[in-house]
Motif scaffolding. Structure first.
Motif, PDB file in Angstrom:
ATOM      1  N   GLU A  58       0.986  -1.095  -0.168  1.00  0.00           N
ATOM      2  CA  GLU A  58       0.079  -0.009   0.043  1.00  0.00           C
ATOM      3  C   GLU A  58       0.920   1.095  -0.078  1.00  0.00           C
ATOM      4  O   GLU A  58       0.578   2.241  -0.624  1.00  0.00           O
ATOM      5  N   LEU A  59       1.735   1.223   0.793  1.00  0.00           N
ATOM      6  CA  LEU A  59       2.718   2.475   0.855  1.00  0.00           C
ATOM      7  C   LEU A  59       3.481   2.607  -0.555  1.00  0.00           C
ATOM      8  O   LEU A  59       3.715   3.687  -0.862  1.00  0.00           O
ATOM      9  N   ARG A  60       3.936   1.576  -1.118  1.00  0.00           N
ATOM     10  CA  ARG A  60       4.588   1.696  -2.266  1.00  0.00           C
ATOM     11  C   ARG A  60       3.757   2.219  -3.314  1.00  0.00           C
ATOM     12  O   ARG A  60       3.996   2.941  -4.288  1.00  0.00           O
ATOM     13  N   THR A  61       2.618   1.616  -3.480  1.00  0.00           N
ATOM     14  CA  THR A  61       1.561   2.129  -4.317  1.00  0.00           C
ATOM     15  C   THR A  61       1.230   3.681  -4.457  1.00  0.00           C
ATOM     16  O   THR A  61       1.141   4.388  -4.929  1.00  0.00           O
ATOM     17  N   SER A  62       1.043   3.978  -2.944  1.00  0.00           N
ATOM     18  CA  SER A  62       0.881   5.463  -2.766  1.00  0.00           C
ATOM     19  C   SER A  62       1.716   6.296  -3.029  1.00  0.00           C
ATOM     20  O   SER A  62       1.443   7.150  -3.805  1.00  0.00           O
ATOM     21  N   ARG A  63       3.072   5.888  -2.839  1.00  0.00           N
ATOM     22  CA  ARG A  63       4.294   6.738  -3.253  1.00  0.00           C
ATOM     23  C   ARG A  63       4.440   6.777  -4.738  1.00  0.00           C
ATOM     24  O   ARG A  63       4.669   7.796  -5.218  1.00  0.00           O
ATOM     25  N   ILE A  64       4.067   5.622  -5.416  1.00  0.00           N
ATOM     26  CA  ILE A  64       3.926   5.721  -7.194  1.00  0.00           C
ATOM     27  C   ILE A  64       3.152   6.841  -7.398  1.00  0.00           C
ATOM     28  O   ILE A  64       3.417   7.506  -8.513  1.00  0.00           O
ATOM     29  N   ALA A  65       1.966   6.607  -6.857  1.00  0.00           N
ATOM     30  CA  ALA A  65       0.875   7.498  -7.407  1.00  0.00           C
ATOM     31  C   ALA A  65       1.111   9.062  -7.231  1.00  0.00           C
ATOM     32  O   ALA A  65       0.931   9.922  -7.925  1.00  0.00           O
ATOM     33  N   GLN A  66       1.796   9.268  -5.965  1.00  0.00           N
ATOM     34  CA  GLN A  66       2.226  10.624  -5.577  1.00  0.00           C
ATOM     35  C   GLN A  66       3.210  10.899  -6.622  1.00  0.00           C
ATOM     36  O   GLN A  66       3.042  12.292  -7.167  1.00  0.00           O
ATOM     37  N   ASN A  67       4.265  10.419  -7.046  1.00  0.00           N
ATOM     38  CA  ASN A  67       5.098  10.550  -8.110  1.00  0.00           C
ATOM     39  C   ASN A  67       4.558  11.043  -9.401  1.00  0.00           C
ATOM     40  O   ASN A  67       4.899  11.648 -10.033  1.00  0.00           O
ATOM     41  N   ARG A  68       3.552  10.278  -9.840  1.00  0.00           N
ATOM     42  CA  ARG A  68       2.764  10.356 -10.996  1.00  0.00           C
ATOM     43  C   ARG A  68       2.216  11.760 -11.028  1.00  0.00           C
ATOM     44  O   ARG A  68       2.211  12.458 -12.008  1.00  0.00           O
ATOM     45  N   ARG A  69       1.628  11.983 -10.104  1.00  0.00           N
ATOM     46  CA  ARG A  69       0.915  13.190  -9.833  1.00  0.00           C
ATOM     47  C   ARG A  69       1.998  14.551  -9.986  1.00  0.00           C
ATOM     48  O   ARG A  69       1.563  15.548 -10.499  1.00  0.00           O
ATOM     49  N   ALA A  70       3.090  14.432  -9.124  1.00  0.00           N
ATOM     50  CA  ALA A  70       3.997  15.375  -9.285  1.00  0.00           C
ATOM     51  C   ALA A  70       4.655  15.593 -10.612  1.00  0.00           C
ATOM     52  O   ALA A  70       4.773  16.846 -11.184  1.00  0.00           O
ATOM     53  N   ILE A  71       4.853  14.453 -11.460  1.00  0.00           N
ATOM     54  CA  ILE A  71       5.302  14.666 -12.807  1.00  0.00           C
ATOM     55  C   ILE A  71       4.361  15.320 -13.688  1.00  0.00           C
ATOM     56  O   ILE A  71       4.706  16.232 -14.224  1.00  0.00           O
ATOM     57  N   ALA A  72       3.035  14.679 -13.470  1.00  0.00           N
ATOM     58  CA  ALA A  72       2.019  15.349 -14.276  1.00  0.00           C
ATOM     59  C   ALA A  72       2.065  16.948 -14.110  1.00  0.00           C
ATOM     60  O   ALA A  72       1.996  17.735 -14.869  1.00  0.00           O
ATOM     61  N   SER A  73       1.852  17.580 -12.680  1.00  0.00           N
ATOM     62  CA  SER A  73       2.162  18.863 -12.391  1.00  0.00           C
ATOM     63  C   SER A  73       3.345  19.619 -13.006  1.00  0.00           C
ATOM     64  O   SER A  73       3.203  20.524 -13.536  1.00  0.00           O
ATOM     65  N   CYS A  74       4.437  18.904 -13.017  1.00  0.00           N
ATOM     66  CA  CYS A  74       5.857  19.463 -13.347  1.00  0.00           C
ATOM     67  C   CYS A  74       5.428  19.669 -14.847  1.00  0.00           C
ATOM     68  O   CYS A  74       5.928  20.761 -15.653  1.00  0.00           O
ATOM     69  N   ASN A  75       4.863  18.865 -15.669  1.00  0.00           N
ATOM     70  CA  ASN A  75       4.831  18.731 -17.030  1.00  0.00           C
ATOM     71  C   ASN A  75       3.777  19.907 -17.354  1.00  0.00           C
ATOM     72  O   ASN A  75       3.879  20.749 -18.576  1.00  0.00           O
ATOM     73  N   GLU A  76       2.750  20.023 -16.771  1.00  0.00           N
ATOM     74  CA  GLU A  76       1.670  21.137 -16.970  1.00  0.00           C
ATOM     75  C   GLU A  76       2.440  22.564 -16.753  1.00  0.00           C
ATOM     76  O   GLU A  76       2.339  23.543 -17.521  1.00  0.00           O
ATOM     77  N   LEU A  77       3.236  22.444 -15.664  1.00  0.00           N
ATOM     78  CA  LEU A  77       4.029  23.649 -15.546  1.00  0.00           C
ATOM     79  C   LEU A  77       4.954  24.122 -16.388  1.00  0.00           C
ATOM     80  O   LEU A  77       4.993  25.147 -16.760  1.00  0.00           O
TER      81      LEU A  77
END
Length: 119
Positions: A58-77
Motif C-alpha cells: 500500500e505504501l509503495r503504491t501510494s508513493r508511485i501515485a504521488q510521484n505520477r501526480r508530481a510529474i504530471a504537475s511538473c509537465n503542466e507547469l
C-alpha cells in the motif's frame, strides 16, 4: 497433515475461499486482521507478516501515485512556462505607461495562476 491436504484440495476445487488482494486490504483495515486471515486460511504460516507485506505494498503504491501526480504537475507547469516564454518573445516593449501597467497586471495574474497550479 490430513487436514491441511483436505483444505488445499477444497481450495483447489474452489469450495474453500482464497485470500484475494481485496480481502488483504479488508483485513489490513480490520481491527482483527490476523484473525480474519486465519478464518479464511487456518494453515497460513504467518498472518501478521502477510499484513505487514500488504502495508508495504500500500505504501509503495501510494508513493508511485504521488510521484505520477508530481510529474504530471511538473509537465503542466513546463508547458505553461513555455507558452508564457513564447508570448514574451512576440511582445514589443510598450512606451505607453498604461500598457506597461496592464502587462504587469496580466503577468502578475498569470504568475499567481501558475503558482496555484503548482501548489
Amino acid at each position: 497433515a490430513i487436514h491441511g491436504l483436505r483444505f488445499r484440495m477444497a481450495r483447489y476445487a474452489q469450495a474453500a475461499p482464497q485470500i484475494s488482494l481485496a480481502y488483504l486490504v479488508h483485513a489490513l483495515l480490520s481491527t482483527n486482521g490476523v484473525n480474519d486471515l486465519l478464518k479464511r486460511n487456518p494453515f497460513l504460516p504467518d498472518a501478521k507478516r502477510a499484513l505487514q507485506l500488504m502495508t508495504l505494498l500500500e505504501l509503495r503504491t501510494s508513493r508511485i501515485a504521488q510521484n505520477r501526480r508530481a510529474i504530471a504537475s511538473c509537465n503542466e507547469l513546463r508547458v505553461a512556462l513555455q507558452s508564457l516564454a513564447s508570448e514574451l518573445e512576440t511582445l514589443s516593449v510598450p512606451s505607453d505607461p498604461r500598457q506597461i501597467a496592464s502587462r504587469r497586471a496580466k503577468a502578475s495574474i498569470r504568475a499567481s495562476s501558475l503558482a496555484q497550479k503548482a501548489a
